[in-house]
Design an enzyme around this catalytic site. Structure first.
Site, PDB file in Angstrom:
ATOM      1  CD  GLN A 160      -4.310  -9.363 -10.185  1.00 24.16           C
ATOM      2  OE1 GLN A 160      -5.082  -9.520  -9.577  1.00 24.16           O
ATOM      3  NE2 GLN A 160      -3.970  -8.557 -10.157  1.00 24.16           N
TER       4      GLN A 160
ATOM      5  CG  HIS B 241      -3.177   1.611  -2.110  1.00 22.61           C
ATOM      6  ND1 HIS B 241      -1.718   0.799  -2.617  1.00 22.61           N
ATOM      7  CD2 HIS B 241      -3.949   1.275  -3.188  1.00 22.61           C
ATOM      8  CE1 HIS B 241      -1.836   0.193  -3.598  1.00 22.61           C
ATOM      9  NE2 HIS B 241      -2.835   0.118  -3.658  1.00 22.61           N
TER      10      HIS B 241
ATOM     11  CG  LEU C  19      -1.955  -1.245   1.400  1.00 20.01           C
ATOM     12  CD1 LEU C  19      -3.195  -0.624   2.133  1.00 20.01           C
ATOM     13  CD2 LEU C  19      -2.459  -1.179  -0.477  1.00 20.01           C
ATOM     14  CG  HIS C  20       1.097   3.243  -3.313  1.00 21.84           C
ATOM     15  ND1 HIS C  20      -0.240   4.501  -4.163  1.00 21.84           N
ATOM     16  CD2 HIS C  20       1.140   2.589  -4.304  1.00 21.84           C
ATOM     17  CE1 HIS C  20      -0.418   3.788  -4.662  1.00 21.84           C
ATOM     18  NE2 HIS C  20      -0.357   2.658  -5.108  1.00 21.84           N
TER      19      HIS C  20
ATOM     20  CB  SER D 116       2.118   1.953  -9.548  1.00 24.80           C
ATOM     21  OG  SER D 116       2.813   1.123  -9.777  1.00 24.80           O
TER      22      SER D 116
ATOM     23  CG  ASP E 278      -4.895  -0.925 -11.750  1.00 24.97           C
ATOM     24  OD1 ASP E 278      -3.711  -0.192 -13.153  1.00 24.97           O
ATOM     25  OD2 ASP E 278      -4.575  -0.889 -11.485  1.00 24.97           O
TER      26      ASP E 278
END
Ligand code: CDP
Length: 486
Positions: free
Chosen positions: A36, A8, A4-5, A163, A128
């Site tokens: 994914q 987020h 998390l950054h 990101s 996204d």
């Protein structure tokens, strides 16, 4: 996904700040989903730091964190679990071209997470966008009882979209990576000025800076196919490799702010909900009915015979009609410097307004003024012909209606509140019907439901419910990133 950054954190705060359901509990799911990643990708090294993630989530207002293991999510374990296929139309484009199976892994896990958590709302970053669109399609197709809400891309002060993968970049790479948001921003700015740009030279500029361009394309924002330039706005999307790190970013391109057109018959509640919706979204509110009413008021004041075209034209030549928004969000109507806000609601004006509104000279003058007010967008306009004639390119068109009984009841309440005499219900119904017929049968810009308008039948709905429905419709048409900040 984890790692998390700041972005987020902002997403969690955004979710916490939404009054979508009460009590609103924000659960943050943290799950690095192996499905994914394809074998050549960075699953093993993908940033994971649960302790730090928990701290950030908590500080941002999360009520709970859920970090399941693979087997918690997929009972069948890694070798035997059901797999969903994302629709080819959306998943083969852009990122899908170089990441086969990626979106299948995304939808498989999202469906499981939704089943396990049963949230009312699902908040996803628009960063996204392709993933957001595919999940939206998943929810629609499988009729999952969850509302999807997009959260605008969060960028650091240099413009780089946050990101988890940014932490792979060393300082030289970080500097190089900034070329991507810079060039996208330049294109967005050119579009806002009505100018063009060339994706081939953008790509070569990025290559010159040492970046590998995987794709950089202008596409339809909902179909992700090359833009046919017919869209109201487009998506400029790109993926690059900066050193070993794959980064994606995008900009929605539009040369004005969004426009919402709300049309409908008399007494369908347009003014009340339009005002509230405009306030909620920080859009300008334009009540075009008030303009026709103001002109009718002036005609009556000056005792002009509406069959006397010369007198009408003379009146229109010197007309000064202003709609002013008060700090409280109310709309003040001034004609030739006289405040007519309440007098234009009188039964006398109501009785003649449809006849006046059918006159071509009046319509041409007022329509031109309405288009001028809305030329930069950022407006929600209500009336009879907004979606069909004034702003045929509006991003969202709503045809707001209600049964004649409901409309007559609402009109009676309005009249009482404004201090006017309230006719009995059957006369009110007759008057409303007469006005609808006049509006719908006139030659120029009659009251019609534009073919691309969403119909909203409001019987039995309270104001908040109608505003919420319109917000939901707007959300489907306009990415959160293009919403004005209220
Ligand atoms: O009474 P209500 O609030 O439903 O109507 P309004 O929005 O105040 O509009 C009054 C009248 O203006 C309508 O009945 C139409 O005749 C006319 N009008 C129009 O012709 N075109 C518009 N865009 C808005 C209103």
């Amino acid at each position: 996904m984890g790692g998390l950054h700041y972005g987020h954190g902002e997403l969690i705060k955004f979710a916490k700040g939404q009054k979508v359901s009460a009590p609103s509990t924000v659960l943050v799911s943290i799950f690095v989903n192996p499905l994914q990643f394809n074998p050549t990708e960075d699953f093993k090294n993908y940033p994971r730091n649960l302790e730090e993630d928990c701290k950030l989530a908590k500080a941002s207002g999360a009520d709970a964190i859920w970090a399941p293991s693979f087997n918690d999510v997929f009972n069948g374990g890694i070798d035997s679990h059901f797999q969903l296929l994302a629709p080819a139309q959306l998943s083969k484009e852009l990122c899908g071209a170089s990441r086969p199976g990626h979106f299948d892994g995304v939808v498989t896990v999202i469906l499981r997470l939704i089943h396990l958590v049963k949230p009312n709302c699902l908040f996803l970053g628009e960063k996204d966008w392709q993933q957001y669109l595919i999940i939206r399609q998943l929810i629609k197709d499988l009729q999952l009882p969850v509302e999807l809400i997009g959260v605008p891309t969060i960028r650091d002060k240099d413009g780089l979209a946050y990101s988890s993968r940014n932490q792979y970049l060393n300082s030289a790479e970080k500097k190089k990576a900034l070329e991507l948001p810079k060039i996208l921003e330049k294109a967005a700015f050119a579009t806002s000025l009505g100018q063009g740009f060339d994706t081939a030279s953008m790509k070569s500029e990025l290559r010159k800076k040492g970046l590998i361009v995987e794709y950089l394309e202008v596409v339809d924002p909902f179909l992700l196919k090359p833009s046919r330039k017919k869209e109201k706005f487009t998506l400029l999307a790109a993926a690059i490799l900066c050193g070993e790190t794959r980064l994606i970013d995008h900009r929605f391109l539009m040369n004005r702010k969004p426009i919402v057109a709300i049309d409908g018959p008399a007494g369908s509640g347009k003014s009340t909900v339009t005002k509230k919706f405009a306030e909620k979204l920080g859009l300008l509110y334009l009540d075009t009915g008030a303009m026709y009413r103001a002109v009718t008021w002036l005609i009556q004041k000056n005792r002009i015979d509406i069959k006397d075209r010369e007198a009408l034209i003379k009146m229109l030549e010197s007309i000064d009609l202003k709609l002013q928004q008060t700090p409280k969000g109310e709309q003040k109507v001034l004609i030739n410097n006289e405040d007519v806000t309440s007098s234009i609601r009188s039964p006398k004006v109501t009785q003649q307004v449809s006849e006046v509104a059918a006159l071509s000279d009046i319509r041409n003058t007022l329509t031109a003024q309405q288009r001028l007010i809305g030329k930069d967008g950022g407006i929600v306009a209500e009336g009879r012909d907004i979606g069909s004639s004034v702003f045929p390119n509006a991003e969202l068109k709503v045809f707001l209606t209600a049964s004649i009984n409901e409309r007559a009841n609402r009109r009676a309440i309005d009249l009482k509140r404004q201090g006017f005499k309230v006719p009995d219900l059957s006369s009110l119904k007759r008057q409303i019907k007469e006005r609808d017929d006049l509006d719908a049968s006139r030659e120029i810009s009659p009251l019609v439901q534009a073919k691309d308008a969403e119909i909203l039948m409001t019987d039995g709905m309270c104001i908040e419910e109608v505003v919420e429905s319109i917000s939901r419709m707007f959300r489907l048409k306009v990415p959160e990133e293009l919403w004005p900040t209220p």
